[in-house]
Design a protein around this motif. Structure first.
Motif, mmCIF file in Angstrom:
data_model
loop_
_atom_site.group_PDB
_atom_site.id
_atom_site.type_symbol
_atom_site.label_atom_id
_atom_site.label_comp_id
_atom_site.label_asym_id
_atom_site.label_seq_id
_atom_site.Cartn_x
_atom_site.Cartn_y
_atom_site.Cartn_z
ATOM 1 N N VAL A 173 97.896 100.963 31.088
ATOM 2 C CA VAL A 173 97.628 102.407 31.087
ATOM 3 C C VAL A 173 97.510 102.917 29.649
ATOM 4 N N TYR A 174 98.412 102.493 28.792
ATOM 5 C CA TYR A 174 98.391 102.928 27.396
ATOM 6 C C TYR A 174 97.195 102.354 26.637
ATOM 7 N N ILE A 175 96.887 101.088 26.884
ATOM 8 C CA ILE A 175 95.732 100.467 26.220
ATOM 9 C C ILE A 175 94.450 101.165 26.656
ATOM 10 N N ASP A 176 94.351 101.467 27.946
ATOM 11 C CA ASP A 176 93.181 102.190 28.439
ATOM 12 C C ASP A 176 93.111 103.593 27.826
ATOM 13 N N ALA A 177 94.252 104.236 27.660
ATOM 14 C CA ALA A 177 94.281 105.574 27.055
ATOM 15 C C ALA A 177 93.775 105.526 25.609
ATOM 16 N N ILE A 178 94.157 104.505 24.863
ATOM 17 C CA ILE A 178 93.668 104.353 23.491
ATOM 18 C C ILE A 178 92.156 104.131 23.510
ATOM 19 N N ARG A 179 91.702 103.256 24.386
ATOM 20 C CA ARG A 179 90.259 102.972 24.484
ATOM 21 C C ARG A 179 89.484 104.252 24.815
ATOM 22 N N GLN A 180 89.985 105.032 25.759
ATOM 23 C CA GLN A 180 89.310 106.275 26.136
ATOM 24 C C GLN A 180 89.348 107.297 25.002
ATOM 25 N N PHE A 181 90.487 107.418 24.346
ATOM 26 C CA PHE A 181 90.629 108.412 23.285
ATOM 27 C C PHE A 181 89.695 108.098 22.121
ATOM 28 N N VAL A 182 89.605 106.840 21.768
ATOM 29 C CA VAL A 182 88.768 106.425 20.639
ATOM 30 C C VAL A 182 87.305 106.321 21.045
ATOM 31 N N GLY A 183 87.049 105.805 22.229
ATOM 32 C CA GLY A 183 85.683 105.543 22.644
ATOM 33 C C GLY A 183 84.950 106.740 23.202
ATOM 34 N N ALA A 184 85.682 107.682 23.753
ATOM 35 C CA ALA A 184 85.046 108.852 24.349
ATOM 36 C C ALA A 184 84.461 109.741 23.266
ATOM 37 N N ALA A 185 83.524 110.549 23.670
ATOM 38 C CA ALA A 185 82.924 111.507 22.730
ATOM 39 C C ALA A 185 83.882 112.682 22.567
ATOM 40 N N ASP A 186 85.097 112.377 22.184
ATOM 41 C CA ASP A 186 86.144 113.374 21.963
ATOM 42 C C ASP A 186 86.334 114.279 23.176
ATOM 43 N N ALA A 187 86.504 113.656 24.322
ATOM 44 C CA ALA A 187 86.646 114.386 25.578
ATOM 45 C C ALA A 187 87.796 115.390 25.559
ATOM 46 N N CYS A 188 88.877 115.064 24.860
ATOM 47 C CA CYS A 188 90.026 115.965 24.843
ATOM 48 C C CYS A 188 89.930 117.009 23.738
ATOM 49 N N GLY A 189 89.023 116.827 22.800
ATOM 50 C CA GLY A 189 88.841 117.799 21.728
ATOM 51 C C GLY A 189 89.772 117.632 20.541
ATOM 52 N N TYR A 190 90.574 116.586 20.532
ATOM 53 C CA TYR A 190 91.567 116.419 19.472
ATOM 54 C C TYR A 190 91.324 115.226 18.564
ATOM 55 N N GLN A 191 90.328 114.424 18.841
ATOM 56 C CA GLN A 191 90.132 113.201 18.063
ATOM 57 C C GLN A 191 89.960 113.500 16.573
ATOM 58 N N ALA A 192 89.125 114.462 16.217
ATOM 59 C CA ALA A 192 88.899 114.780 14.801
ATOM 60 C C ALA A 192 90.181 115.271 14.139
ATOM 61 N N LEU A 193 90.983 116.038 14.855
ATOM 62 C CA LEU A 193 92.270 116.510 14.312
ATOM 63 C C LEU A 193 93.186 115.332 14.018
ATOM 64 N N ILE A 194 93.249 114.376 14.941
ATOM 65 C CA ILE A 194 94.139 113.229 14.768
ATOM 66 C C ILE A 194 93.640 112.331 13.635
ATOM 67 N N VAL A 195 92.334 112.140 13.541
ATOM 68 C CA VAL A 195 91.779 111.361 12.425
ATOM 69 C C VAL A 195 92.139 112.037 11.108
ATOM 70 N N MET A 196 91.957 113.339 11.032
ATOM 71 C CA MET A 196 92.287 114.075 9.808
ATOM 72 C C MET A 196 93.787 113.947 9.503
ATOM 73 N N HIS A 197 94.584 113.954 10.547
ATOM 74 C CA HIS A 197 96.033 113.802 10.358
ATOM 75 C C HIS A 197 96.353 112.448 9.732
ATOM 76 N N TYR A 198 95.821 111.390 10.333
ATOM 77 C CA TYR A 198 96.100 110.050 9.814
ATOM 78 C C TYR A 198 95.504 109.842 8.421
ATOM 79 N N ARG A 199 94.315 110.346 8.198
ATOM 80 C CA ARG A 199 93.619 110.097 6.936
ATOM 81 C C ARG A 199 94.219 110.905 5.770
ATOM 82 N N TYR A 200 94.606 112.139 6.017
ATOM 83 C CA TYR A 200 95.037 113.014 4.915
ATOM 84 C C TYR A 200 96.398 113.683 5.117
ATOM 85 N N ASN A 201 96.597 114.280 6.271
ATOM 86 C CA ASN A 201 97.737 115.180 6.427
ATOM 87 C C ASN A 201 99.074 114.486 6.588
ATOM 88 N N GLU A 202 99.076 113.314 7.183
ATOM 89 C CA GLU A 202 100.324 112.572 7.330
ATOM 90 C C GLU A 202 100.933 112.294 5.956
#
Length: 164
Positions: A86-115
């Motif tokens: 379930v978790y592996i599929d969730a990662i695949r969907q989160f990364v592979g989807a065209a940002d279906a949840c609307g948060y992918q860019a925020l999380i990328v920005m978090h990991y890349r800069y804000n963290e």
């Protein structure tokens, strides 16, 4: 986090402000974010922003926590060897989807800069296996968001690490 004034706003206005925050922090690192762009997008006065949040960091933490709540609400509460798929599929969907949840860019920005800008907050104390699973899932997500071409290899690595 948010000031009581924000919590008392009508839902529609809260949603407009939250959407403006999400857009700003999805496109700009916290160090480059601007209240001016947020208030313009939200159609609020600059002074109102400071009645809702202490500062940009406070606003960022609010929208990031909103994202975390929504993302995690889709998952089982505790990762175990029985729900690894379930978790592996969730990662695949989160990364592979065209940002279906609307948060992918925020999380990328978090990991890349804000963290790094904010510092890593210590995780809550959890049972050892739960802590290990959670740490591996989040690190895998971080790795594949920052290098999407490694998705299959990282997920295979995660699956092998978590195999009973």
């Amino acid at each position: 986090m948010v000031l009581p004034t924000f919590e008392h706003l009508p839902e529609a206005k809260q949603a407009r402000v939250t959407a403006a925050l999400l857009a700003e922090f999805s496109h700009y690192p916290l160090a480059q974010a601007q209240v001016a762009r947020i208030v313009t997008a939200a159609d609020i006065a600059r002074g109102a922003f400071y009645k809702y949040f202490l500062d940009l960091t406070d606003a960022y933490q609010y929208v990031f926590q909103q994202a975390m709540r929504e993302i995690h609400s889709q998952l089982p509460q505790r990762p175990t060897t029985h729900n690894t798929a379930v978790y592996i599929d969730a990662i695949r969907q989160f990364v592979g989807a065209a940002d279906a949840c609307g948060y992918q860019a925020l999380i990328v920005m978090h990991y890349r800069y804000n963290e790094g800008f904010l510092g890593v907050q210590p995780s809550r104390i959890a049972p050892p296996k739960t802590w290990a699973f959670t740490t591996l899932y989040h690190q895998t997500l971080r790795d594949v968001l920052l290098a999407p071409d490694t998705l299959d290899a990282r997920l295979a690595q995660l699956e092998a690490a978590l195999a009973e």
